[in-house]
Design an enzyme around this catalytic site. Structure first.
Site, PDB file in Angstrom:
ATOM      1  N   ARG A  19     -34.570 -22.035  16.725  1.00  0.00           N
ATOM      2  CA  ARG A  19     -34.925 -20.764  16.099  1.00  0.00           C
ATOM      3  C   ARG A  19     -36.161 -20.988  15.239  1.00  0.00           C
ATOM      4  NH1 ARG A  19     -34.653 -22.078  11.609  1.00  0.00           N
ATOM      5  NH2 ARG A  19     -35.631 -20.136  10.951  1.00  0.00           N
ATOM      6  N   GLY A  20     -36.738 -19.874  14.787  1.00  0.00           N
ATOM      7  CA  GLY A  20     -38.036 -19.912  14.144  1.00  0.00           C
ATOM      8  C   GLY A  20     -39.066 -19.551  15.195  1.00  0.00           C
TER       9      GLY A  20
ATOM     10  N   GLN B 189     -29.131 -19.216   7.406  1.00  0.00           N
ATOM     11  CA  GLN B 189     -30.243 -20.139   7.666  1.00  0.00           C
ATOM     12  C   GLN B 189     -30.785 -20.742   6.375  1.00  0.00           C
ATOM     13  OE1 GLN B 189     -30.024 -17.007   8.878  1.00  0.00           O
ATOM     14  NE2 GLN B 189     -30.801 -16.849  10.967  1.00  0.00           N
TER      15      GLN B 189
ATOM     16  N   ASP C  84     -41.661 -13.085  12.163  1.00  0.00           N
ATOM     17  CA  ASP C  84     -41.492 -13.132  13.609  1.00  0.00           C
ATOM     18  C   ASP C  84     -42.474 -12.228  14.339  1.00  0.00           C
ATOM     19  OD1 ASP C  84     -38.754 -14.643  14.526  1.00  0.00           O
ATOM     20  OD2 ASP C  84     -38.663 -13.940  12.455  1.00  0.00           O
TER      21      ASP C  84
ATOM     22  N   ASN D  12     -39.151  -9.758   9.850  1.00  0.00           N
ATOM     23  CA  ASN D  12     -38.626 -11.090   9.558  1.00  0.00           C
ATOM     24  C   ASN D  12     -37.104 -10.986   9.466  1.00  0.00           C
ATOM     25  OD1 ASN D  12     -39.134 -13.909   8.994  1.00  0.00           O
ATOM     26  ND2 ASN D  12     -38.517 -13.509   6.903  1.00  0.00           N
ATOM     27  N   LYS D  13     -36.470 -12.103   9.218  1.00  0.00           N
ATOM     28  CA  LYS D  13     -35.012 -12.146   9.180  1.00  0.00           C
ATOM     29  C   LYS D  13     -34.438 -11.073   8.275  1.00  0.00           C
ATOM     30  CE  LYS D  13     -33.115 -14.282  11.254  1.00  0.00           C
ATOM     31  NZ  LYS D  13     -32.572 -13.926  12.586  1.00  0.00           N
TER      32      LYS D  13
END
Length: 353
Positions: A51-52, A201, A242, A252-253
């Site tokens: 991930r990332g 995370q 992202d 983003n998250k």
């Protein structure tokens, strides 16, 4: 080995395998997976074993190379058919991170550049391109770190959300890059890491990374960000990204936009660390970004011995949210720092290449 040089994604060409650090097992186990099937690489991306945004792009590039390498096609056109099948399949694994599509499209462009060559030559070219994507990301992260560090002062308290560290990239990370570079220069940052519900995370990955590297890190629940800001413990917020839209809206998250709203209230600069590969000038605003929805079990029972919500309760589990551009102080790229208005500053970042 220092945590900032761990390679979370790499190729073992002799074994025809993609080697991935399984991020779902951290911090309790450090396990490297050897994936030889395209289906397993797809699963690793979807299940967040890798991930990332940058790491996903690297994994996709190596994945499409390995899938094409296994093809028994003997000429260019037949090989392209097999390549397209693998590319299109991997593209279905995660919808929001633009790096996935950027890397796959770049691999296809390289394939087409090799038109007329033998299948063996094309396969070698694909490997070269995937290696370039990985090597370039390392340089990109270091450059982002240098630009971000220029905005920070020694001893600052920094808040970060999710994980935008070395295990999410080729090396250094994006939002964590200035922290690693600052540590090398004696900046002595005090970092506060949001746990980042529901997949944790921040707790599992960022806290682990920074502690392993000897950084002063304090873990907090997501809903504690306001109080640490109010108490004066935070002088800047650093997050990864992202996808950045042309107007500077940034996906983003999940939870990132809430942190940005808090930072605005407390007059704390909010910085988005975004490689240009995540900047999508064809996407006009954040409203055009497709937000991935994930299974409700991640909220109700994933981290618990017993379910922590009533059986059958409805859930809503978006993996990302969009931070409006007016909440973002600056977007830090490998080519410089973009300030509002982003419709003017972001295109200029590409012209510096």
């Amino acid at each position: 080995m220092p945590v900032d040089v761990i390679q979370s994604v790499k190729l073992d060409d002799e074994k025809n395998a993609l080697i991935l650090l399984d991020q779902t097992l951290l911090p309790n186990e450090k396990v490297f997976l050897e994936l030889t099937k395209v289906e397993d690489i797809w699963d690793a991306i979807y299940e967040l074993k890798v991930r990332g945004a940058p790491a996903i792009g690297i994994a996709a590039a190596y994945g499409v190379y390995l899938g094409t390498k296994m093809s028994k096609a003997e000429n260019y056109d037949q090989l392209y058919e097999d390549f397209k099948k693998v590319k299109d399949y991997l593209a279905t694994s995660r919808p929001t991170a633009v790096n996935l599509f950027w890397a796959l499209d770049r691999m296809e462009a390289r394939f087409k550049k090799e038109a007329g060559k033998t299948a063996v030559e094309v396969k070698q070219a694909l490997k070269e391109e995937a290696d370039l994507i990985r090597a370039e990301d390392e340089k990109v992260c270091e450059a982002i770190g240098r630009y971000a560090l220029s905005l920070l002062k020694p001893g600052m308290g920094l808040l970060t959300h999710c994980n935008a560290g070395t295990i999410a990239t080729a090396k250094y990370g994006t939002a964590l890059a200035p922290i690693y570079l600052g540590q090398q220069q004696g900046y002595n940052f005090k970092v506060y890491a949001d746990e980042t519900r529901p997949l944790l995370q921040g707790a599992r990955l960022t806290a682990w990374e920074l502690q392993e590297a000897g950084v002063d890190v304090t873990l907090i629940c997501d809903n504690m960000a306001s109080i640490v800001m109010k108490e004066g413990k935070i002088q800047a917020v650093l997050v990864g990204c992202d996808r950045v839209a042309a107007n500077g809206d940034a996906a983003n998250k999940i939870g990132t936009s809430g942190v940005a709203i808090l930072a605005k209230h407390y007059n704390i600069p909010f910085y988005v660390c975004a490689p240009l590969s995540t900047v999508d000038l064809n996407c006009n605003t954040g409203a055009d970004i497709h937000i991935e929805l994930r299974p409700g079990k991640e909220i109700t029972k994933k981290w618990y011995e017993k379910p922590m919500a009533p059986e059958g309760v409805k859930t809503y589990n978006p993996a990302f949210d969009v931070t409006d551009n007016e909440l973002i102080t600056a977007i830090i790229t490998e080519n410089g720092i973009a300030y509002p208005p982003y419709t003017e500053s972001l295109p200029k970042m590409f012209k510096k290449e």
